[in-house]
Design a protein around this motif. Structure first.
Motif, PDB file in Angstrom:
ATOM      1  N   VAL A  30       0.847  -1.194   0.000  1.00  0.00           N
ATOM      2  CA  VAL A  30       0.000   0.000   0.000  1.00  0.00           C
ATOM      3  C   VAL A  30       0.885   1.247   0.000  1.00  0.00           C
ATOM      4  CG1 VAL A  30      -1.686   1.364   1.304  1.00  0.00           C
ATOM      5  CG2 VAL A  30      -1.928  -1.125   1.171  1.00  0.00           C
ATOM      6  N   GLU A  31       0.628   2.159  -0.932  1.00  0.00           N
ATOM      7  CA  GLU A  31       1.280   3.477  -0.907  1.00  0.00           C
ATOM      8  C   GLU A  31       0.229   4.509  -0.533  1.00  0.00           C
ATOM      9  OE1 GLU A  31       2.534   5.578  -4.327  1.00  0.00           O
ATOM     10  OE2 GLU A  31       1.020   4.727  -5.657  1.00  0.00           O
ATOM     11  N   VAL A  32       0.644   5.535   0.222  1.00  0.00           N
ATOM     12  CA  VAL A  32      -0.335   6.496   0.740  1.00  0.00           C
ATOM     13  C   VAL A  32      -0.038   7.945   0.372  1.00  0.00           C
ATOM     14  CG1 VAL A  32      -0.918   4.964   2.661  1.00  0.00           C
ATOM     15  CG2 VAL A  32       0.838   6.720   2.982  1.00  0.00           C
ATOM     16  N   LYS A  57       4.956 -11.703  -7.253  1.00  0.00           N
ATOM     17  CA  LYS A  57       4.175 -10.612  -7.831  1.00  0.00           C
ATOM     18  C   LYS A  57       3.864  -9.584  -6.734  1.00  0.00           C
ATOM     19  CE  LYS A  57       3.907 -12.868 -11.696  1.00  0.00           C
ATOM     20  NZ  LYS A  57       4.770 -12.434 -12.822  1.00  0.00           N
ATOM     21  N   VAL A  58       3.746  -8.331  -7.134  1.00  0.00           N
ATOM     22  CA  VAL A  58       3.418  -7.267  -6.175  1.00  0.00           C
ATOM     23  C   VAL A  58       2.090  -6.636  -6.585  1.00  0.00           C
ATOM     24  CG1 VAL A  58       4.149  -5.145  -5.050  1.00  0.00           C
ATOM     25  CG2 VAL A  58       5.871  -6.797  -5.820  1.00  0.00           C
ATOM     26  N   GLU A  59       1.136  -6.691  -5.674  1.00  0.00           N
ATOM     27  CA  GLU A  59      -0.154  -6.026  -5.878  1.00  0.00           C
ATOM     28  C   GLU A  59      -0.089  -4.669  -5.182  1.00  0.00           C
ATOM     29  OE1 GLU A  59      -4.726  -6.242  -4.169  1.00  0.00           O
ATOM     30  OE2 GLU A  59      -3.403  -7.969  -3.902  1.00  0.00           O
ATOM     31  N   LEU A  60      -0.136  -3.585  -5.959  1.00  0.00           N
ATOM     32  CA  LEU A  60      -0.004  -2.243  -5.409  1.00  0.00           C
ATOM     33  C   LEU A  60      -1.381  -1.602  -5.231  1.00  0.00           C
ATOM     34  CD1 LEU A  60       1.869   0.122  -4.575  1.00  0.00           C
ATOM     35  CD2 LEU A  60       1.780   0.886  -6.958  1.00  0.00           C
ATOM     36  N   VAL A  61      -1.627  -1.122  -4.011  1.00  0.00           N
ATOM     37  CA  VAL A  61      -2.849  -0.379  -3.712  1.00  0.00           C
ATOM     38  C   VAL A  61      -2.448   1.067  -3.437  1.00  0.00           C
ATOM     39  CG1 VAL A  61      -4.817  -0.126  -2.156  1.00  0.00           C
ATOM     40  CG2 VAL A  61      -3.954  -2.415  -2.722  1.00  0.00           C
ATOM     41  N   SER A  62      -2.975   2.012  -4.219  1.00  0.00           N
ATOM     42  CA  SER A  62      -2.620   3.424  -4.072  1.00  0.00           C
ATOM     43  C   SER A  62      -3.801   4.183  -3.466  1.00  0.00           C
ATOM     44  CB  SER A  62      -2.259   4.026  -5.434  1.00  0.00           C
ATOM     45  OG  SER A  62      -1.171   3.335  -6.004  1.00  0.00           O
ATOM     46  N   LEU A  63      -3.591   4.734  -2.269  1.00  0.00           N
ATOM     47  CA  LEU A  63      -4.650   5.482  -1.598  1.00  0.00           C
ATOM     48  C   LEU A  63      -4.443   6.977  -1.820  1.00  0.00           C
ATOM     49  CD1 LEU A  63      -4.777   3.590   1.836  1.00  0.00           C
ATOM     50  CD2 LEU A  63      -6.156   3.181  -0.209  1.00  0.00           C
ATOM     51  N   PRO A  64      -5.511   7.728  -2.088  1.00  0.00           N
ATOM     52  CA  PRO A  64      -5.364   9.185  -2.253  1.00  0.00           C
ATOM     53  C   PRO A  64      -4.922   9.811  -0.941  1.00  0.00           C
ATOM     54  CG  PRO A  64      -7.685   8.551  -2.165  1.00  0.00           C
ATOM     55  CD  PRO A  64      -6.897   7.280  -2.224  1.00  0.00           C
ATOM     56  N   VAL A  84       3.481  -4.985   2.945  1.00  0.00           N
ATOM     57  CA  VAL A  84       4.365  -3.818   3.031  1.00  0.00           C
ATOM     58  C   VAL A  84       3.515  -2.564   2.891  1.00  0.00           C
ATOM     59  CG1 VAL A  84       6.302  -2.593   1.960  1.00  0.00           C
ATOM     60  CG2 VAL A  84       6.304  -5.097   2.032  1.00  0.00           C
ATOM     61  N   VAL A  85       3.815  -1.559   3.717  1.00  0.00           N
ATOM     62  CA  VAL A  85       3.058  -0.307   3.650  1.00  0.00           C
ATOM     63  C   VAL A  85       4.007   0.878   3.684  1.00  0.00           C
ATOM     64  CG1 VAL A  85       2.741  -0.215   6.170  1.00  0.00           C
ATOM     65  CG2 VAL A  85       1.160   1.036   4.684  1.00  0.00           C
ATOM     66  N   GLU A  86       3.656   1.899   2.939  1.00  0.00           N
ATOM     67  CA  GLU A  86       4.350   3.178   3.047  1.00  0.00           C
ATOM     68  C   GLU A  86       3.882   3.825   4.346  1.00  0.00           C
ATOM     69  OE1 GLU A  86       5.131   7.210   0.405  1.00  0.00           O
ATOM     70  OE2 GLU A  86       3.385   5.961  -0.035  1.00  0.00           O
ATOM     71  N   MET A  87       4.817   4.119   5.248  1.00  0.00           N
ATOM     72  CA  MET A  87       4.473   4.543   6.598  1.00  0.00           C
ATOM     73  C   MET A  87       4.947   5.974   6.863  1.00  0.00           C
ATOM     74  SD  MET A  87       3.046   3.698   9.499  1.00  0.00           S
ATOM     75  CE  MET A  87       2.746   1.960   9.135  1.00  0.00           C
ATOM     76  N   ALA A 300       9.088   9.531   5.682  1.00  0.00           N
ATOM     77  CA  ALA A 300       8.211   8.380   5.500  1.00  0.00           C
ATOM     78  C   ALA A 300       9.103   7.233   5.047  1.00  0.00           C
ATOM     79  CB  ALA A 300       7.123   8.668   4.470  1.00  0.00           C
ATOM     80  N   GLY A 301       8.581   6.036   5.117  1.00  0.00           N
ATOM     81  CA  GLY A 301       9.404   4.889   4.732  1.00  0.00           C
ATOM     82  C   GLY A 301       8.566   3.658   4.501  1.00  0.00           C
ATOM     83  N   TRP A 302       9.221   2.534   4.490  1.00  0.00           N
ATOM     84  CA  TRP A 302       8.541   1.257   4.269  1.00  0.00           C
ATOM     85  C   TRP A 302       8.522   0.457   5.565  1.00  0.00           C
ATOM     86  CZ3 TRP A 302       5.968   1.859   0.115  1.00  0.00           C
ATOM     87  CH2 TRP A 302       6.512   2.516  -1.001  1.00  0.00           C
TER      88      TRP A 302
END
Length: 425
Positions: A30-32, A57-64, A84-87, A300-302
């Motif tokens: 997830v990227e935020v 495989k990487v499933e990417l979820v992009s949140l506004p 994994v999340v962008e934190m 921010a980071g991972w």
């Protein structure tokens, strides 16, 4: 018999193919802090990772970004957690204190690239319980963009050196029809910049005294908050700036609507694309009455969720994205100061445009970096929801600056003192 052998062989081949397909591992990420160019660049890095790691495989979820805090919290509460999340730094206390993040220390112990990782990355990623719950991918340091053309038009030839000059220069520029001195940010992401001006006016960095009492309602801090409200009320910032977020402030600057913008290096990407390098520069932030300034250093980071079923693969992905090569590319693309020692020697960072940030980073006697208290569990909700609403109320004259600062101080003091009590040694 020959036909049966062929059929059996074909069946065996299908079974092997099916087994290979079942063996594929999908990592949910997830990227935020999103924008279309940034997401596309991340997808490119993920595609390179997938190519180098067949079967993953990487499933990417992009949140506004504007709704990312509540949307991600809803996902987690529903059990829909990523690997994994962008934190962002201010969310770390919430998820780490609830035992939801993986300790990355053991992974880093055998990570070859750890030897060039800067000390800041280790320090800032372990602010909760001295445990490495996150590894920053870069640092967001505030400095002051200024439009040379508008300054010249207003009879000015340099950026403001003090807070008084910041207001005075804003008035002169705002006297030009259709122009404003300051690209104020009153909407999503406004708190760090607003609190930074409060610190500068107060002559103190940080958030608390040693006993956990918040300094956000100090007399000087309230003056800083009132300064921004007065600038807005007096027309030194656009009227719709009360709801502006990152994109609106950056657009306001490169379009020539307003002449000054306090921002991190990520703003340089859009601005440099729209403006000639001769028409703007980046200066250190103005100093307050104390002769010092207090730039916000955010990051921010991972991070990895502790309930991930694919920890080995998730770490491999994080290690790749955080490697010196990928991190340098990422830093250039998204506009952050990179995390590995020696990266600042890259030609990309040796331009005039980066001068303001590196001046602040190099002169600790005049510029004191302030980082958010990321150990506090409820910081994310306070910064991204409560404080923004209150700041807008102050800008619109609906609440006095002192009352709002007192409310913030009561909340922050309670949070910090509870944390201190819980973590007594």
């Amino acid at each position: 018999m020959k036909r049966l052998t062929i059929l059996l062989a074909a069946a065996a081949g299908l079974a092997i193919s099916a087994g290979a397909a079942l063996a594929d591992t999908t990592i949910k990420m997830v990227e935020v802090i999103t924008s279309p160019p940034r997401t596309e660049f991340l997808k490119k890095q993920l595609a390179e990772f997938e190519q180098a790691n067949p079967g993953v495989k990487v499933e990417l979820v992009s949140l506004p970004w504007g709704q990312a805090f509540e949307k991600f919290l809803t996902m987690v509460q529903a059990g829909d957690t990523p690997d994994v999340v962008e934190m962002p730094e201010r969310w770390m206390g919430l998820y780490a204190n609830n035992g939801q993040l993986e300790d990355l220390g053991p992974y880093m112990a055998t990570w070859p690239d750890a030897k060039t990782l800067g000390e800041r990355a280790k320090q800032f990623g372990s602010t909760v319980n001295n445990t490495q719950f996150m590894i920053p991918y870069g640092y967001y340091v505030n400095a002051l963009f200024w439009n040379k053309k508008l300054f010249k038009q207003a009879g000015l030839d340099r950026p403001p050196a003090t807070l008084d000059e910041f207001v005075e220069f804003s008035k002169k520029i705002s006297a030009i029809p259709g122009k404003y001195g300051y690209c104020l940010r009153g909407g999503p992401g406004a708190f760090n910049g607003m609190h930074m001006f409060m610190n500068i006016a107060d002559g103190k960095g940080g958030y608390f005294t040693d006993d956990g009492t918040s300094t956000i309602n100090d007399e000087g801090s309230v003056k800083g908050l009132q300064m921004l409200a007065d600038m807005y009320k007096n027309g030194l910032a656009p009227k719709d700036a009360v709801s502006w977020g990152f994109n609106e402030t950056v657009t306001g600057f490169y379009s020539g609507t307003c002449a000054m913008l306090n921002q991190d290096p990520d703003a340089l990407l859009g601005i440099a694309d729209k403006m000639s390098a001769d028409d703007f520069a980046v200066a250190p932030l103005p100093v307050g009455p104390s002769g010092k300034s207090y730039p916000t250093l955010g990051y921010a980071g991972w991070a990895m969720f502790a309930n991930s079923q694919h920890k080995e693969e998730a770490w491999k992905l994080m290690a790749t994205l955080l490697s010196p090569k990928d991190n340098l590319e990422w830093a250039k693309e998204v506009g952050v100061i990179p995390i590995h020692n020696g990266a600042d020697q890259d030609a990309h960072f040796k331009t005039e445009q980066f001068k303001g940030w590196f001046t602040e980073l190099s002169d600790s006697s005049k510029y004191e970096m302030v980082t958010p208290p990321t150990h506090l569990e409820n910081l994310g909700n306070f910064v991204d929801q409560v404080a923004i609403k209150n700041f807008q109320e102050v800008l619109l004259g609906q609440k006095p600056a002192k009352d709002v600062a007192d409310e913030w101080a009561a909340f922050l003091t309670k949070e910090q003192q509870a944390w201190l009590a819980k973590n007594k040694k």
